[in-house]
Write a protein that holds these residues in place. Structure first.
Motif, PDB file in Angstrom:
ATOM      1  N   THR A   1       0.836  -1.206   0.000  1.00 26.90           N
ATOM      2  CA  THR A   1       0.000   0.000   0.000  1.00 26.90           C
ATOM      3  C   THR A   1       0.870   1.254   0.000  1.00 26.90           C
ATOM      4  O   THR A   1       2.069   1.199   0.305  1.00 26.90           O
ATOM      5  N   ALA A   2       0.256   2.371  -0.297  1.00 31.46           N
ATOM      6  CA  ALA A   2       0.974   3.653  -0.437  1.00 31.46           C
ATOM      7  C   ALA A   2       1.813   3.958   0.804  1.00 31.46           C
ATOM      8  O   ALA A   2       1.362   3.762   1.937  1.00 31.46           O
ATOM      9  N   GLY A   3       3.041   4.411   0.562  1.00 31.73           N
ATOM     10  CA  GLY A   3       3.923   4.827   1.667  1.00 31.73           C
ATOM     11  C   GLY A   3       4.813   3.722   2.192  1.00 31.73           C
ATOM     12  O   GLY A   3       5.750   3.979   2.958  1.00 31.73           O
ATOM     13  N   LYS A   4       4.532   2.459   1.791  1.00 29.75           N
ATOM     14  CA  LYS A   4       5.414   1.370   2.222  1.00 29.75           C
ATOM     15  C   LYS A   4       6.726   1.430   1.435  1.00 29.75           C
ATOM     16  O   LYS A   4       6.840   2.165   0.447  1.00 29.75           O
ATOM     17  N   ALA A   5       7.698   0.629   1.875  1.00 33.05           N
ATOM     18  CA  ALA A   5       8.991   0.596   1.180  1.00 33.05           C
ATOM     19  C   ALA A   5       9.296  -0.833   0.761  1.00 33.05           C
ATOM     20  O   ALA A   5       9.126  -1.774   1.543  1.00 33.05           O
ATOM     21  N   LEU A   6       9.738  -0.975  -0.488  1.00 29.63           N
ATOM     22  CA  LEU A   6      10.139  -2.282  -1.015  1.00 29.63           C
ATOM     23  C   LEU A   6      11.647  -2.255  -1.210  1.00 29.63           C
ATOM     24  O   LEU A   6      12.164  -1.414  -1.953  1.00 29.63           O
ATOM     25  N   PHE A   7      12.344  -3.173  -0.506  1.00 26.84           N
ATOM     26  CA  PHE A   7      13.804  -3.191  -0.543  1.00 26.84           C
ATOM     27  C   PHE A   7      14.308  -4.466  -1.234  1.00 26.84           C
ATOM     28  O   PHE A   7      13.656  -5.513  -1.198  1.00 26.84           O
ATOM     29  N   PHE A   8      15.494  -4.366  -1.809  1.00 26.84           N
ATOM     30  CA  PHE A   8      16.159  -5.508  -2.459  1.00 26.84           C
ATOM     31  C   PHE A   8      17.618  -5.574  -2.011  1.00 26.84           C
ATOM     32  O   PHE A   8      18.199  -4.557  -1.620  1.00 26.84           O
ATOM     33  N   GLY A   9      18.203  -6.790  -2.120  1.00 29.74           N
ATOM     34  CA  GLY A   9      19.633  -6.975  -1.844  1.00 29.74           C
ATOM     35  C   GLY A   9      20.438  -7.042  -3.133  1.00 29.74           C
ATOM     36  O   GLY A   9      21.662  -7.166  -3.114  1.00 29.74           O
ATOM     37  N   HIS A  10      19.745  -6.997  -4.263  1.00 34.90           N
ATOM     38  CA  HIS A  10      20.376  -7.028  -5.588  1.00 34.90           C
ATOM     39  C   HIS A  10      19.322  -6.506  -6.567  1.00 34.90           C
ATOM     40  O   HIS A  10      18.137  -6.782  -6.396  1.00 34.90           O
ATOM     41  N   GLY A  11      19.773  -5.780  -7.597  1.00 36.66           N
ATOM     42  CA  GLY A  11      18.814  -5.044  -8.407  1.00 36.66           C
ATOM     43  C   GLY A  11      18.227  -5.744  -9.608  1.00 36.66           C
ATOM     44  O   GLY A  11      17.458  -5.142 -10.361  1.00 36.66           O
TER      45      GLY A  11
ATOM     46  N   THR B   1      23.504  -3.628 -10.433  1.00 40.24           N
ATOM     47  CA  THR B   1      23.141  -4.886 -11.102  1.00 40.24           C
ATOM     48  C   THR B   1      24.180  -5.257 -12.157  1.00 40.24           C
ATOM     49  O   THR B   1      24.655  -6.398 -12.209  1.00 40.24           O
ATOM     50  N   GLU B   2      24.518  -4.286 -12.983  1.00 41.73           N
ATOM     51  CA  GLU B   2      25.414  -4.600 -14.107  1.00 41.73           C
ATOM     52  C   GLU B   2      26.831  -4.933 -13.625  1.00 41.73           C
ATOM     53  O   GLU B   2      27.467  -5.866 -14.114  1.00 41.73           O
ATOM     54  N   THR B   3      27.328  -4.190 -12.628  1.00 45.49           N
ATOM     55  CA  THR B   3      28.688  -4.480 -12.153  1.00 45.49           C
ATOM     56  C   THR B   3      28.728  -5.772 -11.339  1.00 45.49           C
ATOM     57  O   THR B   3      29.693  -6.535 -11.415  1.00 45.49           O
ATOM     58  N   ASP B   4      27.666  -6.035 -10.562  1.00 47.32           N
ATOM     59  CA  ASP B   4      27.635  -7.273  -9.772  1.00 47.32           C
ATOM     60  C   ASP B   4      27.641  -8.493 -10.688  1.00 47.32           C
ATOM     61  O   ASP B   4      28.413  -9.440 -10.492  1.00 47.32           O
ATOM     62  N   LEU B   5      26.786  -8.455 -11.731  1.00 44.49           N
ATOM     63  CA  LEU B   5      26.732  -9.593 -12.660  1.00 44.49           C
ATOM     64  C   LEU B   5      28.065  -9.741 -13.392  1.00 44.49           C
ATOM     65  O   LEU B   5      28.582 -10.851 -13.546  1.00 44.49           O
ATOM     66  N   PHE B   6      28.635  -8.607 -13.816  1.00 42.47           N
ATOM     67  CA  PHE B   6      29.916  -8.686 -14.528  1.00 42.47           C
ATOM     68  C   PHE B   6      30.999  -9.261 -13.605  1.00 42.47           C
ATOM     69  O   PHE B   6      31.753 -10.162 -14.000  1.00 42.47           O
ATOM     70  N   GLY B   7      31.061  -8.750 -12.394  1.00 40.27           N
ATOM     71  CA  GLY B   7      32.099  -9.216 -11.457  1.00 40.27           C
ATOM     72  C   GLY B   7      32.008 -10.712 -11.221  1.00 40.27           C
ATOM     73  O   GLY B   7      33.008 -11.436 -11.297  1.00 40.27           O
ATOM     74  N   GLU B   8      30.784 -11.193 -10.944  1.00 39.32           N
ATOM     75  CA  GLU B   8      30.673 -12.626 -10.612  1.00 39.32           C
ATOM     76  C   GLU B   8      30.900 -13.513 -11.838  1.00 39.32           C
ATOM     77  O   GLU B   8      31.430 -14.614 -11.720  1.00 39.32           O
ATOM     78  N   GLN B   9      30.531 -13.015 -13.041  1.00 40.24           N
ATOM     79  CA  GLN B   9      30.710 -13.856 -14.238  1.00 40.24           C
ATOM     80  C   GLN B   9      32.148 -13.859 -14.753  1.00 40.24           C
ATOM     81  O   GLN B   9      32.727 -14.903 -15.037  1.00 40.24           O
ATOM     82  N   ALA B  10      32.709 -12.655 -14.875  1.00 44.12           N
ATOM     83  CA  ALA B  10      33.995 -12.544 -15.578  1.00 44.12           C
ATOM     84  C   ALA B  10      35.197 -12.737 -14.658  1.00 44.12           C
ATOM     85  O   ALA B  10      36.252 -13.190 -15.098  1.00 44.12           O
ATOM     86  N   VAL B  11      35.044 -12.359 -13.379  1.00 43.89           N
ATOM     87  CA  VAL B  11      36.216 -12.372 -12.501  1.00 43.89           C
ATOM     88  C   VAL B  11      36.024 -13.307 -11.304  1.00 43.89           C
ATOM     89  O   VAL B  11      36.708 -14.333 -11.190  1.00 43.89           O
ATOM     90  N   LEU B  12      35.095 -12.977 -10.424  1.00 46.09           N
ATOM     91  CA  LEU B  12      35.060 -13.618  -9.102  1.00 46.09           C
ATOM     92  C   LEU B  12      34.675 -15.091  -9.133  1.00 46.09           C
ATOM     93  O   LEU B  12      35.314 -15.911  -8.456  1.00 46.09           O
ATOM     94  N   CYS B  13      33.623 -15.425  -9.869  1.00 44.89           N
ATOM     95  CA  CYS B  13      33.149 -16.822  -9.866  1.00 44.89           C
ATOM     96  C   CYS B  13      33.549 -17.493 -11.190  1.00 44.89           C
ATOM     97  O   CYS B  13      34.304 -18.465 -11.184  1.00 44.89           O
ATOM     98  N   GLY B  14      33.052 -16.959 -12.305  1.00 42.50           N
ATOM     99  CA  GLY B  14      33.342 -17.569 -13.605  1.00 42.50           C
ATOM    100  C   GLY B  14      34.816 -17.542 -13.961  1.00 42.50           C
ATOM    101  O   GLY B  14      35.428 -18.575 -14.265  1.00 42.50           O
ATOM    102  N   GLY B  15      35.402 -16.347 -13.939  1.00 42.41           N
ATOM    103  CA  GLY B  15      36.804 -16.208 -14.336  1.00 42.41           C
ATOM    104  C   GLY B  15      37.729 -17.001 -13.433  1.00 42.41           C
ATOM    105  O   GLY B  15      38.598 -17.762 -13.893  1.00 42.41           O
ATOM    106  N   ALA B  16      37.541 -16.859 -12.117  1.00 40.03           N
ATOM    107  CA  ALA B  16      38.444 -17.527 -11.174  1.00 40.03           C
ATOM    108  C   ALA B  16      38.307 -19.050 -11.252  1.00 40.03           C
ATOM    109  O   ALA B  16      39.316 -19.773 -11.246  1.00 40.03           O
ATOM    110  N   SER B  17      37.070 -19.568 -11.342  1.00 41.92           N
ATOM    111  CA  SER B  17      36.880 -21.028 -11.399  1.00 41.92           C
ATOM    112  C   SER B  17      37.532 -21.601 -12.656  1.00 41.92           C
ATOM    113  O   SER B  17      38.213 -22.637 -12.603  1.00 41.92           O
TER     114      SER B  17
END
Ligand SMILES: NC(=O)C1=CN([C@@H]2O[C@H](COP(=O)(O)OP(=O)(O)OC[C@H]3O[C@@H](n4cnc5c(N)ncnc54)[C@H](OP(=O)(O)O)[C@@H]3O)[C@@H](O)[C@H]2O)C=CC1
Ligand SMILES: CC[C@](O)(C(C)=O)C(=O)O
Ligand SMILES: [Mg+2]
Ligand SMILES: [Mg+2]
Length: 337
Positions: free
Chosen positions: A100-110, A189-205
């Motif tokens: 309803t109006a005035g509430k807040a919707l939060f996310f941990g990733h976009g 969103t864009e930097t998180d996905l890039f980081g996990e795909q190219a470097v942190l998870c995908g790249g490193a594995s």
């Protein structure tokens, strides 16, 4: 342009202490947010479906557990920390009817907002508090009186107070102890996905597995290959984490440092950079997000096959054997802080 950073003194914790918060999901991030907010004096309830295996854990840890719909109806701040792929349906079935109006919707990733899988009504605040680290570390740091840096963003400011509320939430999970950086849903969103795909998870594995394959295919013992390509990576990354690449290069031998300068760029070369740019373009165009949501809708056939292939890689068997000799590193992956 350098980013704006906010600390405890910039946040007014009472803003979130005065609200009813629902944390939907109790996994890596959900448990850390719910427990730390509660310990910061916030009125928290956890929303989980009937039959969720997380229910018993949240209740054992002293939290009130409701269905996602009940939690959303009660709360005026709703943080969605279910898996990204589950969020659309969760939102439509359990959150939207109570937003309803005035509430807040939060996310941990976009992801769901950035690519339009969720479109909230115009009269609610939409914000993000995204810790830059795994949830179990977020909780452990909070308990130790420290914090993991967070990204904070506002997509929609219906009340005029959305950023202050998000900063208060970040303070409640320890984020402003370390520093909360202002960003946008698009950038996170864009930097998180890039980081996990190219470097942190995908790249490193891929780097670790390929190095292991090259050594073992050349006849070296898998145990030695494991130490060289995986185990010691943590020690090297710890040095980078503490003092950047320069600190790592200072600490290793001159022989290693020369090999780094002269051979590293042959492994990650111009072709690799071109491929990274393509990966970024797929993220920016929404191609990756559409592919992933379609894969999930189809029951994840490719994901399941790739997960099985990854688990069957010979480095896993070698690692399991070696880690059982090192009691201090043999922690089950589900262990919480
Ligand atoms: N993992 C991390 O450290 C990070 C995650 N994020 C973001 O945080 C969000 C949560 O990710 P993460 O913590 O990894 O998720 P997890 O997979 O660890 O946990 C998901 C939780 O949501 C529950 N759940 C599943 N379906 C529903 C539903 N329909 N309604 C309510 N709860 C549900 C699960 O219950 P059950 O136990 O029954 O499966 C589980 O408790 C994502 O947006 C992710 O991108 C951001 C930064 C880092
Ligand atoms: C690096 C993976 C991550 O982006 C994270 C822990 O920040 C995630 O989505 O889990
Ligand atoms: Mg991340
Ligand atoms: Mg991520």
């Amino acid at each position: 342009m350098s980013a704006e950073v906010f600390y405890d003194d910039d946040a007014d914790l009472s803003l979130i202490q005065g609200r009813k918060v629902a944390v939907l999901g109790y996994g890596s991030q959900g448990h850390a947010h719910a427990l730390s907010l509660r310990d910061s004096g916030v009125d928290v309830r956890v929303g989980l479906p009937e039959g969720s295996k997380s229910r018993a854990k949240a209740e054992e840890q002293g939290l009130r557990v409701l269905s996602p719909a009940e939690a959303s109806a009660e709360a005026d701040v709703i943080m969605i920390l279910a898996p990204d792929t589950a969020q659309r349906t969760l939102y439509t079935e359990s959150v939207e009817p109570h937003l309803t109006a005035g509430k807040a919707l939060f996310f941990g990733h976009g992801l769901n907002i950035r690519y339009g899988f969720i479109t909230p009504p115009a009269d609610v605040d939409v914000a993000m508090v995204a810790p830059k680290g795994p949830g179990h570390l977020v909780r452990r740091q909070f308990v130790d009186g420290k914090g993991v840096p967070c990204l904070v963003a506002v997509e929609q400011d219906a009340t005029g107070n959305a950023f202050a509320l998000a900063l208060a939430y970040a303070a409640g999970i320890g984020g402003t102890r370390a520093g909360a950086i202002r960003t946008t849903f698009k950038e996170e969103t864009e930097t998180d996905l890039f980081g996990e795909q190219a470097v942190l998870c995908g790249g490193a594995s891929a780097l670790v597995q390929t190095g292991f394959e090259v050594l073992t295919e050349a006849g070296y013992a898998p145990e030695i290959a494991y130490f060289e390509c995986l185990h010691e990576l943590k020690l090297i990354v710890d040095l980078m984490y503490e003092g950047g690449i320069a600190r790592m290069r200072y600490s290793v031998s001159d022989t290693a440092e020369y090999g780094d300068y002269s051979r590293g760029p042959r492994v990650v070369d111009a072709r690799t950079k071109e491929e990274m740019k393509k990966i970024l373009a797929e993220i920016q165009s929404g191609e990756f997000a559409r592919e992933w949501i379609a894969e999930d809708d189809a029951g994840r056939p490719n994901f399941t096959k790739l997960r099985e292939q990854g688990a069957a890689h010979p480095i896993e068997e070698t690692g399991q054997k070696l880690r059982s000799m090192m009691s201090w590193v043999d922690r089950p992956i589900t262990e919480t802080a």
